[in-house]
Write a protein that holds these residues in place. Structure first.
Motif, PDB file in Angstrom:
ATOM      1  N   GLY A   1       0.793  -1.216   0.000  1.00 51.42           N
ATOM      2  CA  GLY A   1       0.000   0.000   0.000  1.00 51.42           C
ATOM      3  C   GLY A   1       0.827   1.269   0.000  1.00 51.42           C
TER       4      GLY A   1
ATOM      5  N   ASP B   1      -3.068  -2.952  -3.337  1.00 49.69           N
ATOM      6  CA  ASP B   1      -3.135  -4.409  -3.238  1.00 49.69           C
ATOM      7  C   ASP B   1      -1.984  -5.127  -3.913  1.00 49.69           C
ATOM      8  OD1 ASP B   1      -5.591  -4.082  -1.944  1.00 49.69           O
ATOM      9  OD2 ASP B   1      -6.673  -4.049  -3.863  1.00 49.69           O
ATOM     10  N   ARG B   2      -1.075  -4.375  -4.541  1.00 49.36           N
ATOM     11  CA  ARG B   2       0.035  -5.004  -5.250  1.00 49.36           C
ATOM     12  C   ARG B   2       1.348  -4.360  -4.849  1.00 49.36           C
ATOM     13  NH1 ARG B   2      -0.636  -4.297 -11.310  1.00 49.36           N
ATOM     14  NH2 ARG B   2       1.392  -5.346 -11.216  1.00 49.36           N
TER      15      ARG B   2
END
Length: 830
Positions: A587, A657-658
């Protein structure tokens, strides 16, 4: 628009040659540049030099002689500052004076350009952003005559490396024209003023005021009496150049030759590597001394005292010539260009031992190509193209290049038939150029070999590839402090440990020398050995400290040692005076980990402390050396904060999210470094924590008894069934039974069996016996000794490692293709 540099230079030479005074030279430079190269030009000239003008002197003042902006170019006119200073004072110890002395064209890549421009254009010059500004000194063999500033609009493409070279050549031609301005006015001109022409800004000059400068040794006034070559010639001479109408006159005065020799040898001496030295020879010779030059070097080039390879082979290394004009009046003329010199001659030649070329090279002294020996040698050197480029008489000189112990090449200086022929004294000048170039090439070859050895040493000290341990992804970078100092004491490493753990190490030995690299290699080897013993991080640093003291009293280093456990999702870190690591959470949230700083390795008598921290999945740990965060322009903590902010900004780009890709993350961190931020070498190690999910782990504590192997088989079979890996049950049970049986035989405390399901199936058996099993060949009559043989034949990989409390024996099996989604849980069991 992209102009042809050769045609641009040819046009500039032709137009500057027609100029009759300094002001017209500057006007032609501005006109040619704005038409084909830049959007605006500012030209500052020094006052007219007097008889006592010295080549090394930098003028104390520069006058704005001309500035030109295209129609509609008010944005550049306003950007360059309003009004432009008509007079710039040059401090002899300032940045502008250093730039003028160096004589090299600068772009925004050079940190010296901004302070120099502030001296020239005022304290706050507003100029286009990025690489759209070039500062070119106007200098020749007599010294500095001024400076030119080339500008491009923000919507134009930036200046590139070729543009820097083009600007330098334009400025060199303008400097020659300014120096060649006649001392007396032309017949139609008004009476000369005793002083230099006043500065004119924004428009071309309307009156010419002659310079009192004497003719330099490197250029000549326009020649109108040049005669064509004789019609009886049966072969083509060197094609006439556009500068043939403005060709340099022969250097008839001894002072002229001395000034040229001094300037040329300084230019050659500025080169560090082989190419720079050869380029320096070519640029110093053309067009000042010759119209063209060919430089051949030995292949392979011998280094130091090594025995040269026989037979002697010469390869054409570089050619240079005055750009061909061929009467072109338009920069966009579609007619084909004349062939280049390297297209007319042989690229490679083998020198026969008793041939004419070998005799000329052994003689060492330059010779006119009109001599019988040179006439016989040229066909061997140039091949079939010798007649097409070599003029008759004393218009060519063949000069051997001799290093400290042997001939390493040859240089061929050529003048067109329209130029005055070489004189006898020019042979001495060619010998001086060849000698300085050959000695420089000899030293450059030796330096190149040393740099290669240092490069190989540094590369051997660092890991070739990083391991791929389970549950963590790794990326690394290493940057030397500079191209001329490629060895240092920074290192990084990633060491697989028992139990699927991995040790992450970054260290920095004091200094940037071969000694530092050697000490770094010793400490890295020691760290790997200590890691193989599975010591805690603080003990590893303690033993490294002892090793550094054994290596010498001044062997100081910093080091950070961390151990990541993908099963527990924890990391243990110990620090020895190293900058703290930075953790990037999923995040984009970043934090500088609070790790006890500790004392550097080599101090002695200092205890190290380790801390254990959470290592959440998809978080990234960045380990680095102080070269990344500390420089002359910033302190350590300012640099750490800048790196943290850069990491946060990069992580936020991939979304909440990545995690960011590791390789791109390392590149982004290094891209934040400016030209003045590279005072030290940099080692960078990034680790992405993926971990191993609890559902992919099963472990048991088993008492050492005769029934333990059977129980271990049943537990393994049950777990594999839950995981959907029944196909591996038979082989896994067989290997587990053999390894557990060996552990039960020697263990006095409970043993541990652990299964890990990742891209492979891994089994680990731990006991308290420190002796490692040895793979041996059992005899036919032996009742045992075949357990490890079975493990070695069936398993994908296997191994054994010592622990502080015993040992662990492990093996891996390839997983079959899984056709369905299987979820499994495993809890500790006894």
């Amino acid at each position: 628009m992209r102009s042809d540099p050769q045609r641009l230079l040819a046009t500039a030479v032709r137009r500057i040659a027609r100029a009759e005074d300094r002001a017209e030279v500057v006007h032609e430079l501005c006109a040619v540049s704005v038409e084909h190269f830049a959007d605006a030009v500012l030209v500052y000239l020094a006052p007219c030099p007097g008889p006592s003008h010295e080549p090394e002197a930098v003028p104390g003042q520069l006058h704005l002689t001309a500035s030109r902006f295209p129609e509609g170019g008010q944005d550049l006119a306003e950007a360059s500052g309003a009004p432009l200073p008509a007079l710039a004072s040059v401090a002899q110890s300032g940045a502008l004076a250093e730039v003028l002395r160096a004589g090299e064209t600068l772009s925004r890549l050079s940190p010296a350009i901004d302070p120099a421009l502030r001296e020239l254009l005022g304290p706050t010059p507003g100029l286009p952003e990025g690489h759209r500004v070039l500062l070119a000194p106007l200098s020749d063999a007599r010294g500095v005559v001024g400076a030119a500033v080339f500008l491009r609009r923000p919507d134009r493409e930036a200046f590139d490396t070729d543009d820097v070279l083009t600007a330098g050549r334009l400025s060199a031609q303008a400097a020659l024209g300014v120096s060649e301005a006649p001392a007396d006015p032309p017949p139609t001109a008004p009476a000369p003023s005793p002083s230099c022409p006043p500065s004119t800004t924004g428009s071309p000059p309307t009156a010419s005021t002659p310079s009192t400068a004497a003719s330099p040794p490197t250029a000549s006034a326009p020649s109108t009496a040049a005669s064509p070559p004789p019609a009886a010639r049966t072969h083509k001479p060197l094609p006439p150049s556009p500068a043939s109408t403005a060709a340099p006159t022969p250097m008839r005065r001894e002072g002229d030759r001395l000034r040229f020799a001094g300037a040329a040898t300084r230019r050659i001496a500025r080169g560090i590597d082989l190419d720079e030295i050869v380029i320096g020879l070519c640029r110093a010779s053309v067009p000042t001394f010759s119209d063209a030059i060919l430089v051949y070097l030995r292949e392979p080039l011998p280094v130091g005292d090594e025995r040269p390879v026989e037979p002697l082979v010469l390869r054409l290394h570089r050619t240079d010539r005055i750009p061909q004009d061929d009467g072109l009046l338009s920069m966009d003329d579609p007619r084909p260009k004349p062939p280049a010199l390297d297209e007319l001659v042989a690229e490679r030649c083998t020198v026969p031992g008793g041939g004419a070329l070998a005799e000329v090279l052994r003689g060492v002294r330059p010779v006119f190509t009109g001599s019988p020996a040179a006439q016989a040698a040229l066909p061997e050197l140039l091949g079939k193209g010798s007649e097409s480029i070599t003029p008759d008489g004393q218009h060519a000189i063949l000069a051997p290049l001799r290093g400290r112990r042997r001939v390493i090449g040859a240089a061929l200086f050529l003048r067109s038939p329209e130029r005055p022929a070489f004189e006898q004294d020019d042979l001495l000048l060619a010998a001086q150029l060849a000698t300085h170039s050959a000695l420089g090439i000899d030293k450059a070859a030796l330096y190149g070999r040393e740099a290669y050895i240092a490069d190989e040493l540094q590369r051997a000290m660092l890991p070739e590839t990083l391991p791929r341990p389970t549950g963590v992804r790794l990326a690394s970078r290493y940057l030397p402090a500079a191209e001329t100092a490629r060895v240092g004491g920074d290192w990084y490493d990633a060491i697989p440990l028992p139990g699927s753990r991995v040790a992450l190490v970054v260290g920095d030995v004091m200094g940037h020398s071969m000694t530092s690299a050697a000490v770094m290699g010793q400490l890295r080897t020691t760290a790997q050995t200590l890691a193989g013993l599975d010591m805690p991080p603080q003990e590893v640093l303690h033993h490294l400290d002892e090793q550094a003291q054994r290596l010498g009293a001044d062997r100081m280093a910093t080091c950070l040692y961390a151990v990541y456990d993908p099963v527990a999702h924890r990391i243990t870190i110990a620090n020895a005076g190293h900058p703290p690591p930075i953790l990037v959470h999923l995040g984009g949230r970043t934090e500088v980990l609070r790790v006890p700083p500790g004392a550097p390795i080599g101090v002695g008598g200092v205890a190290f402390e380790a801390v254990e921290l959470d290592a959440p999945a998809d978080a990234t740990l960045l380990l680095y050396t102080d070269g990344l965060v500390e420089s002359r322009l910033r302190d350590v903590w300012t640099g750490i904060e800048q790196v943290r902010e850069k990491l946060a900004a990069t992580a936020r780009l991939t979304g909440p999210d990545r995690p960011p890709p590791l390789e791109e993350l390392c590149d982004e961190v290094l891209d934040m470094l400016g030209p003045g931020d590279r005072d030290d070498d940099i080692a960078l190690l990034a680790a992405r924590f993926e971990g191993i999910a609890p559902s992919d782990v099963a472990y048991w504590f088993l008492e050492p008894s005769e029934a333990t192997p059977g129980r271990a088989r049943r537990l393994v079979r049950r777990t594999l069934s839950r995981w959907g890996l029944e196909e591996l049950s038979d082989s896994t049970e067989l290997l587990v039974s053999e390894v557990v049986t060996n552990a039960v035989r020697y263990a006095s405390r409970p043993i541990t069996v652990r299964l890990l399901r990742t891209h492979v199936l891994r089994c680990e058996v731990t006991d308290d016996e420190p002796r490692l099993p040895v793979l041996g060949q059992a005899r036919a009559t032996d009742e045992g000794g075949r357990g490890l043989y079975l493990v070695n034949r069936v398993a994908r990989r296997w191994g054994a490692s010592r622990l502080s409390t015993g040992k662990v024996v492990w093996f891996e099996l390839d997983r079959p293709a899984v056709t369905g989604s299987v979820t499994a849980t495993a809890a500790p069991s006894r």
